[in-house]
Design a protein around this motif. Structure first.
Motif, PDB file in Angstrom:
ATOM      1  N   ASP A  11       0.860  -1.354   0.017  1.00 17.15           N
ATOM      2  CA  ASP A  11       0.065   0.040   0.008  1.00 17.15           C
ATOM      3  C   ASP A  11       0.833   1.286   0.037  1.00 17.15           C
ATOM      4  OD1 ASP A  11      -2.618  -1.370  -0.049  1.00 17.15           O
ATOM      5  OD2 ASP A  11      -2.003  -1.940   2.001  1.00 17.15           O
ATOM      6  N   PHE A  12       1.893   1.198   0.868  1.00 14.61           N
ATOM      7  CA  PHE A  12       2.826   2.329   0.777  1.00 14.61           C
ATOM      8  C   PHE A  12       3.402   2.697  -0.810  1.00 14.61           C
ATOM      9  CE2 PHE A  12       7.144   4.526   1.548  1.00 14.61           C
ATOM     10  CZ  PHE A  12       6.816   5.460   2.071  1.00 14.61           C
ATOM     11  N   THR A  13       3.885   1.392  -1.302  1.00 17.81           N
ATOM     12  CA  THR A  13       4.457   1.578  -2.538  1.00 17.81           C
ATOM     13  C   THR A  13       3.317   2.106  -3.574  1.00 17.81           C
ATOM     14  OG1 THR A  13       5.875  -0.384  -2.013  1.00 17.81           O
ATOM     15  CG2 THR A  13       5.473   0.068  -4.387  1.00 17.81           C
ATOM     16  N   LEU A  14       1.964   1.792  -3.425  1.00 23.03           N
ATOM     17  CA  LEU A  14       0.966   2.197  -4.406  1.00 23.03           C
ATOM     18  C   LEU A  14       0.918   3.635  -4.156  1.00 23.03           C
ATOM     19  CD1 LEU A  14      -1.667  -0.693  -4.464  1.00 23.03           C
ATOM     20  CD2 LEU A  14      -0.076   0.220  -6.317  1.00 23.03           C
ATOM     21  N   VAL A  15       0.971   4.018  -2.892  1.00 22.56           N
ATOM     22  CA  VAL A  15       0.757   5.680  -2.492  1.00 22.56           C
ATOM     23  C   VAL A  15       1.942   6.170  -3.239  1.00 22.56           C
ATOM     24  CG1 VAL A  15       0.964   7.409  -0.936  1.00 22.56           C
ATOM     25  CG2 VAL A  15      -0.265   5.421  -0.373  1.00 22.56           C
ATOM     26  N   VAL A  16       3.281   6.095  -3.121  1.00 22.47           N
ATOM     27  CA  VAL A  16       4.386   6.368  -3.637  1.00 22.47           C
ATOM     28  C   VAL A  16       4.306   6.470  -5.174  1.00 22.47           C
ATOM     29  CG1 VAL A  16       7.152   6.160  -4.047  1.00 22.47           C
ATOM     30  CG2 VAL A  16       5.970   5.889  -1.708  1.00 22.47           C
ATOM     31  N   MET A  17       3.817   5.408  -5.848  1.00 20.79           N
ATOM     32  CA  MET A  17       3.672   5.562  -7.254  1.00 20.79           C
ATOM     33  C   MET A  17       2.536   6.371  -7.704  1.00 20.79           C
ATOM     34  SD  MET A  17       4.161   1.526  -7.983  1.00 20.79           S
ATOM     35  CE  MET A  17       3.719   1.522  -9.775  1.00 20.79           C
ATOM     36  N   GLY A  18       1.484   6.341  -7.165  1.00 23.18           N
ATOM     37  CA  GLY A  18       0.337   7.452  -7.291  1.00 23.18           C
ATOM     38  C   GLY A  18       1.041   8.884  -6.974  1.00 23.18           C
ATOM     39  N   GLN A  19       1.584   9.191  -6.282  1.00 21.35           N
ATOM     40  CA  GLN A  19       2.087  10.592  -5.748  1.00 21.35           C
ATOM     41  C   GLN A  19       3.224  10.744  -7.203  1.00 21.35           C
ATOM     42  OE1 GLN A  19       2.238  12.867  -2.839  1.00 21.35           O
ATOM     43  NE2 GLN A  19       0.220  12.052  -3.466  1.00 21.35           N
ATOM     44  N   ILE A  20       4.136   9.959  -7.706  1.00 22.46           N
ATOM     45  CA  ILE A  20       4.993  10.220  -8.585  1.00 22.46           C
ATOM     46  C   ILE A  20       4.281  10.694  -9.793  1.00 22.46           C
ATOM     47  CG2 ILE A  20       6.612   8.990 -10.353  1.00 22.46           C
ATOM     48  CD1 ILE A  20       7.729   7.402  -8.058  1.00 22.46           C
ATOM     49  N   ILE A  21       3.143   9.857 -10.356  1.00 25.47           N
ATOM     50  CA  ILE A  21       2.583  10.122 -11.496  1.00 25.47           C
ATOM     51  C   ILE A  21       1.756  11.503 -11.250  1.00 25.47           C
ATOM     52  CG2 ILE A  21       0.664   9.587 -13.065  1.00 25.47           C
ATOM     53  CD1 ILE A  21       1.280   6.653 -12.258  1.00 25.47           C
ATOM     54  N   SER A  22       1.097  11.443 -10.168  1.00 28.28           N
ATOM     55  CA  SER A  22      -0.002  12.712  -9.885  1.00 28.28           C
ATOM     56  C   SER A  22       0.877  14.042  -9.776  1.00 28.28           C
ATOM     57  CB  SER A  22      -0.762  12.639  -8.642  1.00 28.28           C
ATOM     58  OG  SER A  22      -1.685  13.883  -8.082  1.00 28.28           O
ATOM     59  N   LEU A  23       2.158  13.913  -9.025  1.00 27.88           N
ATOM     60  CA  LEU A  23       2.611  15.168  -8.794  1.00 27.88           C
ATOM     61  C   LEU A  23       3.399  15.489 -10.083  1.00 27.88           C
ATOM     62  CD1 LEU A  23       4.021  14.454  -5.222  1.00 27.88           C
ATOM     63  CD2 LEU A  23       2.181  16.026  -5.943  1.00 27.88           C
ATOM     64  N   PHE A  24       3.952  14.626 -10.754  1.00 31.22           N
ATOM     65  CA  PHE A  24       4.483  14.903 -12.127  1.00 31.22           C
ATOM     66  C   PHE A  24       3.708  15.679 -12.930  1.00 31.22           C
ATOM     67  CE2 PHE A  24       4.936  14.032 -16.874  1.00 31.22           C
ATOM     68  CZ  PHE A  24       6.150  14.625 -16.852  1.00 31.22           C
ATOM     69  N   PHE A 178      -3.144  12.611 -14.211  1.00 31.10           N
ATOM     70  CA  PHE A 178      -4.161  12.746 -13.140  1.00 31.10           C
ATOM     71  C   PHE A 178      -5.154  11.651 -13.253  1.00 31.10           C
ATOM     72  CE2 PHE A 178      -2.744  17.240 -12.722  1.00 31.10           C
ATOM     73  CZ  PHE A 178      -2.525  17.112 -11.028  1.00 31.10           C
ATOM     74  N   ALA A 179      -5.814  11.231 -14.131  1.00 32.72           N
ATOM     75  CA  ALA A 179      -6.494  10.115 -14.601  1.00 32.72           C
ATOM     76  C   ALA A 179      -6.069   8.797 -14.287  1.00 32.72           C
ATOM     77  CB  ALA A 179      -7.102  10.207 -15.921  1.00 32.72           C
ATOM     78  N   PHE A 180      -4.625   8.850 -14.538  1.00 33.72           N
ATOM     79  CA  PHE A 180      -4.056   7.589 -14.193  1.00 33.72           C
ATOM     80  C   PHE A 180      -3.453   7.144 -12.849  1.00 33.72           C
ATOM     81  CE2 PHE A 180      -0.024   4.431 -14.425  1.00 33.72           C
ATOM     82  CZ  PHE A 180      -0.735   3.377 -15.135  1.00 33.72           C
ATOM     83  N   SER A 181      -3.174   8.291 -12.249  1.00 31.00           N
ATOM     84  CA  SER A 181      -3.194   8.239 -10.802  1.00 31.00           C
ATOM     85  C   SER A 181      -4.253   7.784 -10.084  1.00 31.00           C
ATOM     86  CB  SER A 181      -2.486   9.557 -10.283  1.00 31.00           C
ATOM     87  OG  SER A 181      -2.328   9.577  -9.033  1.00 31.00           O
ATOM     88  N   ALA A 182      -5.342   8.483 -10.285  1.00 34.85           N
ATOM     89  CA  ALA A 182      -6.748   8.183  -9.729  1.00 34.85           C
ATOM     90  C   ALA A 182      -7.196   6.828  -9.863  1.00 34.85           C
ATOM     91  CB  ALA A 182      -8.013   9.125 -10.317  1.00 34.85           C
ATOM     92  N   ILE A 183      -6.910   6.225 -11.182  1.00 39.41           N
ATOM     93  CA  ILE A 183      -7.111   4.582 -11.296  1.00 39.41           C
ATOM     94  C   ILE A 183      -6.185   3.823 -10.370  1.00 39.41           C
ATOM     95  CG2 ILE A 183      -7.070   2.746 -13.076  1.00 39.41           C
ATOM     96  CD1 ILE A 183      -7.656   5.131 -15.027  1.00 39.41           C
ATOM     97  N   MET A 184      -5.066   4.211 -10.237  1.00 28.59           N
ATOM     98  CA  MET A 184      -4.073   3.500  -9.522  1.00 28.59           C
ATOM     99  C   MET A 184      -4.385   3.568  -7.949  1.00 28.59           C
ATOM    100  SD  MET A 184       0.149   3.883  -9.222  1.00 28.59           S
ATOM    101  CE  MET A 184       0.313   3.129 -10.896  1.00 28.59           C
ATOM    102  N   GLU A 185      -4.828   4.337  -7.498  1.00 27.08           N
ATOM    103  CA  GLU A 185      -5.327   4.803  -5.922  1.00 27.08           C
ATOM    104  C   GLU A 185      -6.388   4.182  -5.607  1.00 27.08           C
ATOM    105  OE1 GLU A 185      -3.105   9.272  -5.913  1.00 27.08           O
ATOM    106  OE2 GLU A 185      -5.163   9.230  -6.208  1.00 27.08           O
ATOM    107  N   VAL A 186      -7.120   3.770  -6.576  1.00 30.10           N
ATOM    108  CA  VAL A 186      -8.233   2.932  -6.117  1.00 30.10           C
ATOM    109  C   VAL A 186      -7.766   1.587  -5.539  1.00 30.10           C
ATOM    110  CG1 VAL A 186     -10.252   1.553  -7.274  1.00 30.10           C
ATOM    111  CG2 VAL A 186      -9.777   3.860  -8.150  1.00 30.10           C
ATOM    112  N   PHE A 187      -6.903   1.002  -5.731  1.00 32.50           N
ATOM    113  CA  PHE A 187      -6.419  -0.346  -5.047  1.00 32.50           C
ATOM    114  C   PHE A 187      -5.577  -0.154  -4.181  1.00 32.50           C
ATOM    115  CE2 PHE A 187      -6.624  -0.521  -9.990  1.00 32.50           C
ATOM    116  CZ  PHE A 187      -7.830  -1.574  -9.940  1.00 32.50           C
TER     117      PHE A 187
END
Length: 415
Positions: A11-24, A178-187
């Motif tokens: 879960d922490f890894t998914l948060v990190v990955m979502g942050q990378i994409i969203s913050l980019f 932002f759309a891809f980050s949101a989809i990833m964060e669902v999990f």
């Protein structure tokens, strides 16, 4: 035991990955929109006022975001806000060129910063729930590194794209991010226990903020001194860098958008290196020495002004400003991670989101004021911009030296 203390769990890894994409997506957008506005208007005053207006919603909504982070499923906040941002950018894309530029940009930047202010407390409040206590500083450092890594790639890529194709491809790329980050964060699964609410949301916000204020006033009054110091420092020093860097590079030195992108990338790289250094030497860092990091930031701004004062060649001034941006951001990151970790470890879990958000938003109060002031000052001192930088650096030196005693008290309270 090894699994228990592992930092990069699912879960922490998914948060990190979502942050990378969203913050980019956020970084590339925050780079392009103000630069587009500065190029279109050529006014430092207008640029400063617009960026100041943009920051104002973040200050208010950060506190609301803190309340939501402690009462609403943090994953749902992240998903909802990322999807909302993608939709807003799409609307902006369709409106650009059809509606008046200045009001459109002010509205869009205010919405973006407001969403960011609501979003980040959920991320900050989720870290203690996803990593063990002994990995908390390392977890904060990783999230900070993600922020700066995205900030490193965003301006560099944004500068190249803006110089070659303009703003429209950047908007499309941001929508995708932002759309891809949101989809990833669902999990993502973040531990959450629903709290009963019998009052309106505004009554809940007022009640929760009152509870947070009472805790700080009775248990941690030193937090007030910390947030006041950071607010003044943001007003004097952070604001001059935010407003001054694009003005100095694109208008005073006459550099290209790509070169400005590299400087913004250097800022982010400094933050990334600062985050890596924080994780590596976390146990050796002492709060009582934190004032030294602020002195480094002040010195960096002073060194930005010296080549302008001496009229050295533009390309040399550019590289000095870029190097000092890297240095200031590295020192600032070391400072911020220490303060975040101190607040998280000294605050009850049910109050972390609210108190972190309140402290961050209040600390940012000085920044919009400073941005508006510096926009006017850079217009007033167009031929002698170094004066603005040197005065800001001297004021920051004095503020930091005056606060040395505060950091010693912080260190004692953290033991």
């Amino acid at each position: 035991m090894k699994e228990k203390t592992k930092l990069f769990k699912r879960d922490f890894t998914l948060v990190v990955m979502g942050q990378i994409i969203s913050l980019f997506g956020n970084a590339i957008l925050r780079f392009a929109l103000p630069l587009y506005l500065l190029r279109e208007t050529g006014s430092s005053t207008l640029f400063g006022i617009v960026t100041a207006c943009s920051f104002a919603p973040m200050v208010v909504l950060s506190m609301i975001g803190g309340v939501l982070a402690d009462r609403v499923n943090k994953r749902n906040i992240m998903v909802g806000l990322d999807f909302s941002t993608a939709i807003l950018i799409l609307i902006f894309y369709l409106s650009l060129g059809k509606l008046p530029t200045i009001p459109l940009f002010i509205t869009m930047l205010m919405l973006l910063y407001g969403i960011s202010g609501t979003y980040q407390p959920s991320v900050q409040a989720s870290i203690p729930l996803l990593v063990s206590s002994e990995k908390l500083m390392a977890g904060n450092a990783v999230i900070n590194q993600v922020n700066t890594l995205s900030g490193l790639l965003g301006p560099v890529i944004g500068g190249i794209m803006f110089g070659m194709w303009g703003i429209y491809p950047i908007l499309v790329l941001s929508i995708i991010c932002f759309a891809f980050s949101a989809i990833m964060e669902v999990f993502i699964h973040i531990p959450y226990e629903k709290q009963k609410r019998e009052k309106s949301i505004f009554a809940v916000v007022r009640s929760d903020l009152k509870e947070s204020y009472h805790f700080v006033k009775t248990e941690k009054p030193i937090f007030f001194s910390v947030v006041f110091l950071i607010s003044i420092f943001n007003l004097v020093l952070s604001a001059v860098m935010i407003v001054g860097t694009p003005i100095l590079i694109t208008q005073v030195l006459g550099m290209s958008d790509t070169m400005y992108g590299f400087t913004q990338g250097a800022l982010a790289l400094g933050g990334l290196c600062g985050g890596i250094l924080t994780a590596a030497i976390a146990e050796k860092l002492k709060l009582k020495n934190s004032y030294i990091l602020l002195l480094v930031c002040a010195a960096s701004v002073a060194f930005m002004g010296i080549p302008l004062m001496l009229n050295v060649p533009a390309i040399i001034s550019y590289w000095i400003i870029t190097l000092m941006s890297f240095t200031a951001m590295g020192a600032s990151t070391l400072f911020v991670v220490q303060i975040y970790t101190m607040v998280q470890t000294q605050t009850p879990p049910q109050l972390v989101g609210k108190i972190m958000a309140a402290l961050i938003s209040i600390a940012m109060c000085g920044q919009p004021i400073g941005q508006a002031i510096y926009g006017i000052l850079f217009d007033m001192f167009k031929s002698q911009t170094w004066i603005v930088l040197i005065v800001a650096a001297i004021a920051s030196f004095l503020i930091t030296l005056y606060s040395k005693k505060l950091f010693c008290q912080l260190d004692d309270s953290n033991e």
